[in-house]
Design a protein around this motif. Sequence first.
Motif, PDB file in Angstrom:
ATOM      1  N   PRO A 220       0.804  -1.232   0.000  1.00  0.00           N
ATOM      2  CA  PRO A 220       0.000   0.000   0.000  1.00  0.00           C
ATOM      3  C   PRO A 220       0.834   1.277   0.000  1.00  0.00           C
ATOM      4  O   PRO A 220       0.304   2.359  -0.266  1.00  0.00           O
ATOM      5  CB  PRO A 220      -0.820  -0.107   1.290  1.00  0.00           C
ATOM      6  CG  PRO A 220      -0.024  -1.003   2.167  1.00  0.00           C
ATOM      7  CD  PRO A 220       0.664  -1.981   1.254  1.00  0.00           C
ATOM      8  N   LEU A 221       2.122   1.172   0.283  1.00  0.00           N
ATOM      9  CA  LEU A 221       2.980   2.356   0.340  1.00  0.00           C
ATOM     10  C   LEU A 221       3.664   2.642  -0.997  1.00  0.00           C
ATOM     11  O   LEU A 221       4.440   3.594  -1.101  1.00  0.00           O
ATOM     12  CB  LEU A 221       4.038   2.181   1.435  1.00  0.00           C
ATOM     13  CG  LEU A 221       3.496   1.972   2.849  1.00  0.00           C
ATOM     14  CD1 LEU A 221       4.635   1.825   3.844  1.00  0.00           C
ATOM     15  CD2 LEU A 221       2.568   3.105   3.260  1.00  0.00           C
ATOM     16  N   THR A 222       3.368   1.834  -2.012  1.00  0.00           N
ATOM     17  CA  THR A 222       3.965   2.053  -3.331  1.00  0.00           C
ATOM     18  C   THR A 222       3.509   3.393  -3.897  1.00  0.00           C
ATOM     19  O   THR A 222       2.327   3.726  -3.856  1.00  0.00           O
ATOM     20  CB  THR A 222       3.552   0.927  -4.299  1.00  0.00           C
ATOM     21  OG1 THR A 222       4.013  -0.324  -3.777  1.00  0.00           O
ATOM     22  CG2 THR A 222       4.148   1.145  -5.684  1.00  0.00           C
ATOM     23  N   LYS A 223       4.463   4.160  -4.446  1.00  0.00           N
ATOM     24  CA  LYS A 223       4.145   5.451  -5.062  1.00  0.00           C
ATOM     25  C   LYS A 223       5.047   5.680  -6.266  1.00  0.00           C
ATOM     26  O   LYS A 223       6.262   5.540  -6.172  1.00  0.00           O
ATOM     27  CB  LYS A 223       4.324   6.588  -4.059  1.00  0.00           C
ATOM     28  CG  LYS A 223       3.943   7.961  -4.613  1.00  0.00           C
ATOM     29  CD  LYS A 223       4.006   9.035  -3.539  1.00  0.00           C
ATOM     30  CE  LYS A 223       3.594  10.400  -4.096  1.00  0.00           C
ATOM     31  NZ  LYS A 223       3.598  11.459  -3.059  1.00  0.00           N
ATOM     32  N   GLU A 229      -0.606   6.310  -6.202  1.00  0.00           N
ATOM     33  CA  GLU A 229      -0.368   5.817  -4.852  1.00  0.00           C
ATOM     34  C   GLU A 229      -1.270   4.655  -4.494  1.00  0.00           C
ATOM     35  O   GLU A 229      -2.350   4.473  -5.046  1.00  0.00           O
ATOM     36  CB  GLU A 229      -0.611   6.937  -3.835  1.00  0.00           C
ATOM     37  CG  GLU A 229       0.361   8.090  -3.896  1.00  0.00           C
ATOM     38  CD  GLU A 229       0.122   9.083  -2.779  1.00  0.00           C
ATOM     39  OE1 GLU A 229       0.829   9.011  -1.758  1.00  0.00           O
ATOM     40  OE2 GLU A 229      -0.787   9.928  -2.919  1.00  0.00           O
ATOM     41  N   GLY A 230      -0.818   3.882  -3.507  1.00  0.00           N
ATOM     42  CA  GLY A 230      -1.640   2.876  -2.869  1.00  0.00           C
ATOM     43  C   GLY A 230      -1.736   1.572  -3.622  1.00  0.00           C
ATOM     44  O   GLY A 230      -1.096   1.353  -4.651  1.00  0.00           O
ATOM     45  N   LEU A 231      -2.565   0.674  -3.103  1.00  0.00           N
ATOM     46  CA  LEU A 231      -2.726  -0.654  -3.683  1.00  0.00           C
ATOM     47  C   LEU A 231      -3.189  -0.592  -5.135  1.00  0.00           C
ATOM     48  O   LEU A 231      -2.753  -1.372  -5.976  1.00  0.00           O
ATOM     49  CB  LEU A 231      -3.734  -1.469  -2.853  1.00  0.00           C
ATOM     50  CG  LEU A 231      -3.297  -1.849  -1.436  1.00  0.00           C
ATOM     51  CD1 LEU A 231      -4.438  -2.524  -0.692  1.00  0.00           C
ATOM     52  CD2 LEU A 231      -2.071  -2.749  -1.458  1.00  0.00           C
ATOM     53  N   MET A 232      -4.081   0.364  -5.441  1.00  0.00           N
ATOM     54  CA  MET A 232      -4.624   0.479  -6.794  1.00  0.00           C
ATOM     55  C   MET A 232      -3.889   1.517  -7.632  1.00  0.00           C
ATOM     56  O   MET A 232      -4.259   1.779  -8.771  1.00  0.00           O
ATOM     57  CB  MET A 232      -6.116   0.829  -6.743  1.00  0.00           C
ATOM     58  CG  MET A 232      -7.020  -0.242  -6.165  1.00  0.00           C
ATOM     59  SD  MET A 232      -7.386  -1.577  -7.306  1.00  0.00           S
ATOM     60  CE  MET A 232      -8.478  -0.774  -8.486  1.00  0.00           C
ATOM     61  N   LYS A 254      -4.669   4.504   2.429  1.00  0.00           N
ATOM     62  CA  LYS A 254      -5.392   3.538   3.258  1.00  0.00           C
ATOM     63  C   LYS A 254      -6.103   2.534   2.354  1.00  0.00           C
ATOM     64  O   LYS A 254      -6.844   2.929   1.444  1.00  0.00           O
ATOM     65  CB  LYS A 254      -6.418   4.250   4.145  1.00  0.00           C
ATOM     66  CG  LYS A 254      -5.801   4.983   5.329  1.00  0.00           C
ATOM     67  CD  LYS A 254      -6.879   5.495   6.267  1.00  0.00           C
ATOM     68  CE  LYS A 254      -6.271   6.128   7.508  1.00  0.00           C
ATOM     69  NZ  LYS A 254      -7.319   6.624   8.435  1.00  0.00           N
ATOM     70  N   PRO A 255      -5.922   1.223   2.577  1.00  0.00           N
ATOM     71  CA  PRO A 255      -6.511   0.219   1.679  1.00  0.00           C
ATOM     72  C   PRO A 255      -8.005   0.382   1.471  1.00  0.00           C
ATOM     73  O   PRO A 255      -8.496   0.311   0.351  1.00  0.00           O
ATOM     74  CB  PRO A 255      -6.181  -1.108   2.381  1.00  0.00           C
ATOM     75  CG  PRO A 255      -4.928  -0.817   3.141  1.00  0.00           C
ATOM     76  CD  PRO A 255      -5.069   0.606   3.618  1.00  0.00           C
ATOM     77  N   GLU A 256      -8.756   0.642   2.566  1.00  0.00           N
ATOM     78  CA  GLU A 256     -10.210   0.736   2.450  1.00  0.00           C
ATOM     79  C   GLU A 256     -10.639   1.957   1.647  1.00  0.00           C
ATOM     80  O   GLU A 256     -11.745   1.987   1.097  1.00  0.00           O
ATOM     81  CB  GLU A 256     -10.858   0.750   3.838  1.00  0.00           C
ATOM     82  CG  GLU A 256     -10.501   1.934   4.707  1.00  0.00           C
ATOM     83  CD  GLU A 256      -9.253   1.716   5.559  1.00  0.00           C
ATOM     84  OE1 GLU A 256      -9.103   2.419   6.579  1.00  0.00           O
ATOM     85  OE2 GLU A 256      -8.444   0.839   5.197  1.00  0.00           O
ATOM     86  N   VAL A 257      -9.781   2.974   1.568  1.00  0.00           N
ATOM     87  CA  VAL A 257     -10.071   4.173   0.781  1.00  0.00           C
ATOM     88  C   VAL A 257      -9.533   4.020  -0.641  1.00  0.00           C
ATOM     89  O   VAL A 257     -10.239   4.259  -1.622  1.00  0.00           O
ATOM     90  CB  VAL A 257      -9.466   5.423   1.450  1.00  0.00           C
ATOM     91  CG1 VAL A 257      -9.631   6.644   0.554  1.00  0.00           C
ATOM     92  CG2 VAL A 257     -10.118   5.672   2.803  1.00  0.00           C
ATOM     93  N   ASN A 258      -8.288   3.612  -0.756  1.00  0.00           N
ATOM     94  CA  ASN A 258      -7.633   3.510  -2.059  1.00  0.00           C
ATOM     95  C   ASN A 258      -8.334   2.508  -2.973  1.00  0.00           C
ATOM     96  O   ASN A 258      -8.525   2.771  -4.166  1.00  0.00           O
ATOM     97  CB  ASN A 258      -6.168   3.102  -1.865  1.00  0.00           C
ATOM     98  CG  ASN A 258      -5.360   3.231  -3.126  1.00  0.00           C
ATOM     99  OD1 ASN A 258      -5.253   2.287  -3.902  1.00  0.00           O
ATOM    100  ND2 ASN A 258      -4.777   4.405  -3.353  1.00  0.00           N
TER     101      ASN A 258
END
Length: 327
Positions: A220-223, A229-232, A254-258
């Motif tokens: 999730p910290l990938t940018k 940013e994020g998982l997606m 945040k995973p639930e947001v991203n």
Amino acid sequence: MIKCFSTDSSDTQLVQLAMASTKGLLSHALSPVYRVMNGLLIVSVFMIVGLWLSGNGTQAGAFDLARILVPDEARHMVWQNGFGILDQYQEEAPKALADKEIATVIYGKASATPGSGLMSAKQQTVALLMPSVAMAQVRPISHLSDRIPTSKIDPQALDSKLMVSIQNQRAVADFFEKKYKLDRAKIEEYVSNTVLIAKEVNIDPVLLLAVISVESNFNPLTKSHAGAEGLMQVMTVIHQDKYALYGGATDAVKPEVNIRVGAYILKYLIATSGSLRNGLKYYVGAANAENDGGYTDKVMAERNRLISLCQPTSPSKLTLNGKDLRS
């Protein structure tokens, strides 16, 4: 004296003739090089102009040129100019009516009050590896995703129903845990969030998991240097309006947001581009380009791998004279 002058004139003429002859030979020798250089210049000009005009009156030509020069910025250009069509979807499905009808289909009952929008995702009855993710106080993004008619979505991108089984969710979690050497609790959290959000957005969770795998390797910290940013790998700057629903871009990773924002964007791009494969090309920033660097094939291959994990395997059979013999 006249004789000396005549001799000097003759010598000068001979030198001039020699120089002219040398220039002629040099020009003749270099003419192929000039022709090649001129040809390359003309081809380059035609390629650049043709690439620029390939957008058919849109900004796609400019995008394609930018994609070659700065590939990671291409996604920024695609996502920045692509969301105007939602007004048309809003006209086709007025919010109040859409909320009521879709809530009935997804949750089994209508919204509690006409103006309250869809019910929270945590109220869905979904079997999850980590049920606690359904208790998180996160606003759903249904009010945006439900404006996109299901008829616009490639059937391959709709819920395959493969992830409703805890056994299948566990098999997928096992696969990603081994592939990326992930903490078990984290991978169960990511898989559970994806299954829950996929139901909320009405998109295939297997597809979302494949995109996450290819985009971020479940980190999730990938940018990226372009700001994805994020998982997606959502372009945060472009989609600040959607992150505003969740308190701002500070929660973008945040995973639930991203996953919510990324799932909505992917669904939108699939709808507007006409197919799942085209939607993936737009998602990665390949737009009208012929080549997306293999991104779509990678996602589809990962998707097929997950589908094979979720599909039941039938026992091996041998036949003798038309009769089945179990091995």
